[in-house]
Each structure stands twice: as C-alpha cells, then as structure tokens.
Design a protein around this motif. Structure first.
Motif, PDB file in Angstrom:
ATOM      1  N   VAL A  48     -16.762  -1.231  -3.798  1.00 44.02           N
ATOM      2  CA  VAL A  48     -16.773  -0.093  -2.867  1.00 44.02           C
ATOM      3  C   VAL A  48     -15.373   0.132  -2.303  1.00 44.02           C
ATOM      4  CG1 VAL A  48     -17.648   0.720  -0.635  1.00 44.02           C
ATOM      5  CG2 VAL A  48     -19.214  -0.341  -2.285  1.00 44.02           C
ATOM      6  N   LEU A  49     -14.690  -0.944  -1.956  1.00 42.81           N
ATOM      7  CA  LEU A  49     -13.330  -0.831  -1.415  1.00 42.81           C
ATOM      8  C   LEU A  49     -12.404  -0.139  -2.404  1.00 42.81           C
ATOM      9  CD1 LEU A  49     -11.056  -1.547   0.590  1.00 42.81           C
ATOM     10  CD2 LEU A  49     -10.892  -3.772  -0.537  1.00 42.81           C
ATOM     11  N   VAL A  50     -12.430  -0.551  -3.662  1.00 45.00           N
ATOM     12  CA  VAL A  50     -11.574   0.059  -4.681  1.00 45.00           C
ATOM     13  C   VAL A  50     -11.894   1.545  -4.827  1.00 45.00           C
ATOM     14  CG1 VAL A  50     -10.963   0.053  -7.126  1.00 45.00           C
ATOM     15  CG2 VAL A  50     -11.211  -2.113  -5.910  1.00 45.00           C
ATOM     16  N   ALA A  51     -13.170   1.897  -4.763  1.00 44.66           N
ATOM     17  CA  ALA A  51     -13.575   3.299  -4.886  1.00 44.66           C
ATOM     18  C   ALA A  51     -13.015   4.131  -3.727  1.00 44.66           C
ATOM     19  CB  ALA A  51     -15.096   3.406  -4.928  1.00 44.66           C
ATOM     20  N   LEU A  52     -13.053   3.597  -2.510  1.00 45.88           N
ATOM     21  CA  LEU A  52     -12.506   4.316  -1.352  1.00 45.88           C
ATOM     22  C   LEU A  52     -11.007   4.540  -1.506  1.00 45.88           C
ATOM     23  CD1 LEU A  52     -14.378   2.469   1.563  1.00 45.88           C
ATOM     24  CD2 LEU A  52     -14.770   4.806   0.766  1.00 45.88           C
ATOM     25  N   CYS A  53     -10.296   3.514  -1.950  1.00 43.73           N
ATOM     26  CA  CYS A  53      -8.848   3.636  -2.153  1.00 43.73           C
ATOM     27  C   CYS A  53      -8.538   4.651  -3.253  1.00 43.73           C
ATOM     28  CB  CYS A  53      -8.248   2.275  -2.501  1.00 43.73           C
ATOM     29  SG  CYS A  53      -8.302   1.084  -1.143  1.00 43.73           S
ATOM     30  N   CYS A  54      -9.360   4.670  -4.277  1.00 49.20           N
ATOM     31  CA  CYS A  54      -9.188   5.616  -5.380  1.00 49.20           C
ATOM     32  C   CYS A  54      -9.234   7.055  -4.859  1.00 49.20           C
ATOM     33  CB  CYS A  54     -10.265   5.391  -6.425  1.00 49.20           C
ATOM     34  SG  CYS A  54     -10.304   6.623  -7.747  1.00 49.20           S
ATOM     35  N   VAL A  55     -10.222   7.359  -4.032  1.00 43.93           N
ATOM     36  CA  VAL A  55     -10.369   8.712  -3.484  1.00 43.93           C
ATOM     37  C   VAL A  55      -9.150   9.086  -2.648  1.00 43.93           C
ATOM     38  CG1 VAL A  55     -11.714  10.141  -1.895  1.00 43.93           C
ATOM     39  CG2 VAL A  55     -12.881   8.637  -3.526  1.00 43.93           C
ATOM     40  N   LEU A  56      -8.667   8.153  -1.827  1.00 45.18           N
ATOM     41  CA  LEU A  56      -7.514   8.440  -0.971  1.00 45.18           C
ATOM     42  C   LEU A  56      -6.256   8.686  -1.797  1.00 45.18           C
ATOM     43  CD1 LEU A  56      -6.422   8.694   1.877  1.00 45.18           C
ATOM     44  CD2 LEU A  56      -6.110   6.216   1.948  1.00 45.18           C
ATOM     45  N   LEU A  57      -6.032   7.870  -2.846  1.00 37.01           N
ATOM     46  CA  LEU A  57      -4.849   8.051  -3.687  1.00 37.01           C
ATOM     47  C   LEU A  57      -4.885   9.380  -4.430  1.00 37.01           C
ATOM     48  CD1 LEU A  57      -4.401   4.473  -5.185  1.00 37.01           C
ATOM     49  CD2 LEU A  57      -2.857   5.639  -3.605  1.00 37.01           C
ATOM     50  N   MET A  58      -6.049   9.837  -4.769  1.00 31.93           N
ATOM     51  CA  MET A  58      -6.159  11.124  -5.448  1.00 31.93           C
ATOM     52  C   MET A  58      -5.722  12.281  -4.550  1.00 31.93           C
ATOM     53  SD  MET A  58      -9.714  10.856  -7.595  1.00 31.93           S
ATOM     54  CE  MET A  58      -9.827   9.903  -9.114  1.00 31.93           C
ATOM     55  N   ARG A  59      -5.830  12.105  -3.257  1.00 36.25           N
ATOM     56  CA  ARG A  59      -5.435  13.165  -2.321  1.00 36.25           C
ATOM     57  C   ARG A  59      -3.923  13.330  -2.252  1.00 36.25           C
ATOM     58  NH1 ARG A  59      -9.041  15.407   0.893  1.00 36.25           N
ATOM     59  NH2 ARG A  59      -7.404  15.950   2.394  1.00 36.25           N
ATOM     60  N   GLY A  60      -3.160  12.235  -2.450  1.00 39.72           N
ATOM     61  CA  GLY A  60      -1.705  12.355  -2.452  1.00 39.72           C
ATOM     62  C   GLY A  60      -1.015  11.102  -1.960  1.00 39.72           C
ATOM     63  N   ALA A  61       0.223  10.865  -2.456  1.00 38.90           N
ATOM     64  CA  ALA A  61       0.973   9.656  -2.104  1.00 38.90           C
ATOM     65  C   ALA A  61       1.404   9.672  -0.641  1.00 38.90           C
ATOM     66  CB  ALA A  61       2.196   9.521  -3.007  1.00 38.90           C
ATOM     67  N   LYS A  62       1.817  10.840  -0.136  1.00 43.84           N
ATOM     68  CA  LYS A  62       2.285  10.917   1.246  1.00 43.84           C
ATOM     69  C   LYS A  62       1.162  10.588   2.214  1.00 43.84           C
ATOM     70  CE  LYS A  62       4.580  14.028   4.529  1.00 43.84           C
ATOM     71  NZ  LYS A  62       5.150  15.391   4.727  1.00 43.84           N
ATOM     72  N   GLU A  63      -0.026  11.139   1.965  1.00 37.67           N
ATOM     73  CA  GLU A  63      -1.172  10.876   2.821  1.00 37.67           C
ATOM     74  C   GLU A  63      -1.565   9.404   2.765  1.00 37.67           C
ATOM     75  OE1 GLU A  63      -0.859  13.219   0.629  1.00 37.67           O
ATOM     76  OE2 GLU A  63      -1.181  15.153   1.603  1.00 37.67           O
ATOM     77  N   SER A  64      -1.529   8.842   1.556  1.00 38.56           N
ATOM     78  CA  SER A  64      -1.865   7.427   1.390  1.00 38.56           C
ATOM     79  C   SER A  64      -0.859   6.537   2.122  1.00 38.56           C
ATOM     80  CB  SER A  64      -1.900   7.069  -0.100  1.00 38.56           C
ATOM     81  OG  SER A  64      -2.862   7.843  -0.787  1.00 38.56           O
ATOM     82  N   ALA A  65       0.434   6.919   2.067  1.00 34.45           N
ATOM     83  CA  ALA A  65       1.473   6.137   2.742  1.00 34.45           C
ATOM     84  C   ALA A  65       1.278   6.164   4.258  1.00 34.45           C
ATOM     85  CB  ALA A  65       2.854   6.681   2.387  1.00 34.45           C
TER      86      ALA A  65
END
Length: 487
Positions: A176-193
């Motif tokens: 589940v954790l990996v799936a949540l991170c996957c969704v966030l990374l798809m939104r963009g690198a700046k947002e993830s940072a």
C-alpha cells in the motif's frame, strides 16, 4: 585468423563505446535550462531529497540488523560507512557538476568507462534503488502496527503485515505504501520534493527527541564489551548499514529537474552527507547507551521500543512510531523516484525499451515507467525478508560508488580541460581511498549476497547482449563520433 581478431576488436569497441559528454548535456538541457523533464527543484529541496532517502532507512530500520553484528561498536560502523560515503560524495560532486544529467552513476560510467560497464552500473543502481525501496517499505508495517497498538489498541495480523520468513504471508502495508508513493510521483517531481521536505523535517524532529530522551538514560555499562565481535564485526555491520547512504546518489538522479544544476548538485550532496552522518552517529550512540546491545536482535520497531522502556509512558513511543511511519514514507518516495530516473535515462539511450523513457506531455514525468517500477517494488516488499534486502542494496550501492570514483580519475586523464563546477580536493588520493574503502566493505558482505548479485548481473548482461547492444543510440552514430567520445 586476422578476420576473427578484427571481429573481436570491433566487438570490444562496440561494448566499450562511450557516450559523448556534449550529447549528454545537450539531451538534458544542462547548459540551456531546458530538457524533457521539468526543472523546479532548488538546493534546499534537493538536499531534503538526499536526506529523505537516507535518514530513516538506516536508523529506523537497519539498527536492529547491525547492532547484533557489532555490538556497541556499531557506532564505529556508522563512522566507517560515513567516511566511505564522504570520500565518494566528493567524487559524485565533481562528476555531477561536469555532467548534470539524470542517471547518476550510470550516466557517469557511460561517459567515462564505456557502454557495457555503464549497463552493469545501471543494473546495480536498479538493484540498489529497487531493493532499498522494498527494504524500507518492509519496515513500515512494523511502525504502523506499533502506532496502531499504542493508539487504538489494535494491530494488523502478522500474516498480513510481514513477509514470508519474518512470520507473515504477505506484507500488505508495504504494498500500500509503494502504491501511495507511485500516485504522488506521477503528479510531478516538484510536488513530490515538497512533500518529502515536510516528512524530513518531521523525522529529524522525532529523531532529535529520541536522542535527548535516550541520552538521559545513557548507561556506560551498556557499552561493555564495546567490540564483542572484534574488528570483523565492525566491518560486517558497516557493510550492512552502508545501504542507508544511497541518498547522495539519489541527489544526482535529479540532475535534469533542478535549477542551476552545476552549482546545486554539489552543494546538495555536501549538505546531505553532513546532516545524515551527524544524525546517524547521534542516534546510534544514544540507542546503544540506553539499552543493552543484546536486546536489539529481533526487536520490532526498535527505537519506539527503547523509548517506551526508558520513559514507561505511552506518548514518546507513540510519537516515535508516528515519526517512523512518516519517515519511511519519505524514504520510499525518494528512492522510488531515483529508480524511475535511472530507467528514464537508460530508456533514452536505448539500453532498455523506449517505454521507460516516455514522458507525460502535461506533467512532464515518466508516468508509465513509475507504474511499472512501483508494481515490481511493491511485490518485492510484500514477500521478501528485510535482512536479505539490506545486504543486496549495500552491494549494488558499493559497486556504483566504486565506479563513480574510478570515473573521476578517468575523466581527469581524458578530459583535463573540461569545465567542472567542483573539483575533488586532494586528487588523486581521495578517489583512490574511496575505491579502497568501498572494496573493503564489499569484501565484508556475506557469500549469499555475492551469489544473488552474480545472478542479477548475469541477467543484466543477458539483457544487454540480447537487447541493449542492438538498440543503443550510439550504434546509429558514425564511428568517428564514438572515437571523439573516447578522446
């Protein structure tokens, strides 16, 4: 006979062809500020990416794996690993300032040592990031259960919160954790940072609280005997914890998404190492001083358990367990990010299918790449035990770091006049020491790790000769272009 010799010579030239640095910088927009990926990350957020992919991995998870191997001398194991990382960090800083491109060690090896070596390094990086992401995700279930138990009095059943071999069937929280991170990374690198920077501030605050409370219970008797397994134990533990220093490599994978990369990359690498090493040593010292070293083995959510034993109260353990949940989320996010950027760079070079290089036109992130990597990592985290993952990650990391240090020496000899935003001080002593320290830690790894690593590299070479060597972009270049790259 002469025909076979000539064919062998041409074969070696094909696998050792180097990618021109001018081509690398042009593709990434290093000198124009452009490129395929969106540039929106500054020094502070880039430093937090490095810290975020590192702090938490070593302290929240691997301390319980390393202390039983070295005893209280695990503090020296962190020092040894930190010195090795610092030497290599200087080499990374020079190459990152000269070749500020996504791909990190893989890209540097391609420019300095040749295609087949770059491919092996790329395989090591994929192992390093994929397994590291899985390793920290495995530990998320432990801290989540600790938090749930202390707050609502209920925990996930062991069968669904641990992998086979660790008392479970499948680690659902890890997936589940990996799936949540996957969704966030798809939104963009700046947002993830930005999200990562928030998690880093939380985790540093929680770890500093642990240090303050644990030092109040510090008992020098817990440090005796200091080296129950001798020098060998220190080296073995250092090899195990070294995987927690991959943060600086993660910094360099962001070469195409930072502003002013020739200055930003070296600064972020420097600050990452300073912050990480200081935190690791403080927490390790406070931990082994507050609790007999023999109790670390098999202790679930170790730091939270130590605080609970010290205070005999509920809130410190709850706070630390919550910090572990937040921290490991940040680590998983940044290491998953690093792996997708390695594959992005290899896809652009034709080393892996173009699928991994495809970028979403609006978000300017490799969405398909991220989905495939996340599925693989989530599966690995759900079914593989932590200790196996930690040693494999250390091997991949150390091999990649060794190649970076050698790359500095090669590039100094082949391109001495090339512009570098940062130059390694004490050259050539520092790169040579870096190589020696990495080799020492590699030797200390268990034989099972070598076996799995050889199998992995064998698979990678099969893929290279079956696909990469034929689809490489350099194969389409005229021979004189490859010759120019070697000059």
């Amino acid at each position: 006979m002469s025909g076979s010799v000539t064919g062998a010579h041409l074969g070696w030239r094909r696998v050792l062809r180097r990618k021109p640095i001018s081509m690398l910088n042009a593709e990434s927009g290093a000198d124009t500020g452009g490129g395929e990926l969106r540039r929106g990350i500054g020094t502070a957020r880039l430093t937090m990416i490095g810290v975020g992919s590192t702090v938490g991995t070593g302290i929240f998870i691997v301390l319980n794996e390393a202390v039983p191997k070295a005893g209280p001398a695990v503090v020296l194991s962190f020092v040894l690993a930190g010195i090795t990382a610092a030497l290599t960090a200087l080499c990374y800083a020079e190459l990152a300032s000269a070749i500020p491109v996504a791909g990190a060690s893989y890209t540097y090896a391609y420019a300095t040592l040749g295609e087949i070596i770059a491919y092996v390094v790329g395989a090591c990086l994929l192992l390093e990031y994929g397994v590291a992401t899985s390793a920290v995700a495995v530990g998320w279930g432990e801290y989540l259960n600790a938090l749930l138990g202390d707050t609502v009095g209920w925990q996930l059943p062991a069968a669904l919160s641990a992998p086979p071999g660790d008392g479970g069937i499948v680690n659902v929280p890890a997936a589940v954790l990996v799936a949540l991170c996957c969704v966030l990374l798809m939104r963009g690198a700046k947002e993830s940072a930005t999200i990562n920077a928030i998690t880093v501030c939380i985790k540093l605050g929680v770890l500093l609280l642990f240090v303050v409370v644990a030092l109040r219970a510090f008992d020098s008797a817990n440090l005796h005997p200091f080296t129950p397994f001798g020098i060998a134990g220190i080296g073995t533990a250092a090899s195990t914890v070294f995987f927690s220093y991959i943060g600086m490599d993660c910094v360099s994978t962001a070469g195409e998404e930072v502003r002013n990369p020739r200055r930003t990359l070296p600064l972020a690498i420097f600050w990452c190492i300073v912050i990480v090493t200081t935190i690791y040593i403080l927490v390790a010292l406070a931990g082994v001083g507050a609790q007999p070293w023999g109790r670390f083995e098999g202790q679930s959510a170790g730091l939270a358990a130590i605080l609970g034993d010290i205070t005999h109260a509920g809130w410190p353990a709850i706070l630390l367990a919550a910090g572990g949940v937040v921290s490991i989320f940040g680590v998983t996010l940044t290491t998953l990010y690093g792996q997708t950027r390695i594959l992005f760079s290899m896809g652009r070079d034709g080393m892996v299918p173009k699928f991994f290089h495809t970028v979403h036109p609006r978000r300017r992130t490799p969405i398909r790449n991220t989905a495939v990597v996340s599925a693989f990592v989530g599966l690995l985290a759900a079914v593989v035990p932590l200790d196996t993952l930690a040693n494999l990650t250390s091997m991949g990391t150390l091999v990649a770091f060794t190649v970076v240090s050698i790359g500095v020496i090669v590039l100094r000899r082949t391109r001495p006049d090339m512009y570098r935003g940062f130059r390694v001080p004490g050259y050539p002593v520092v790169p040579v020491l870096s190589v020696a320290a990495c080799v020492y830690l590699i030797v200390e790894l268990p034989w099972e790790t070598y076996l799995m690593f050889v199998i992995w590299i064998g698979l990678a070479l099969a893929l290279y000769f079956g696909y990469g060597i034929k689809h490489s972009k350099l194969a389409a270049l005229p021979e004189d272009a490859n010759e120019a790259a070697a000059q």
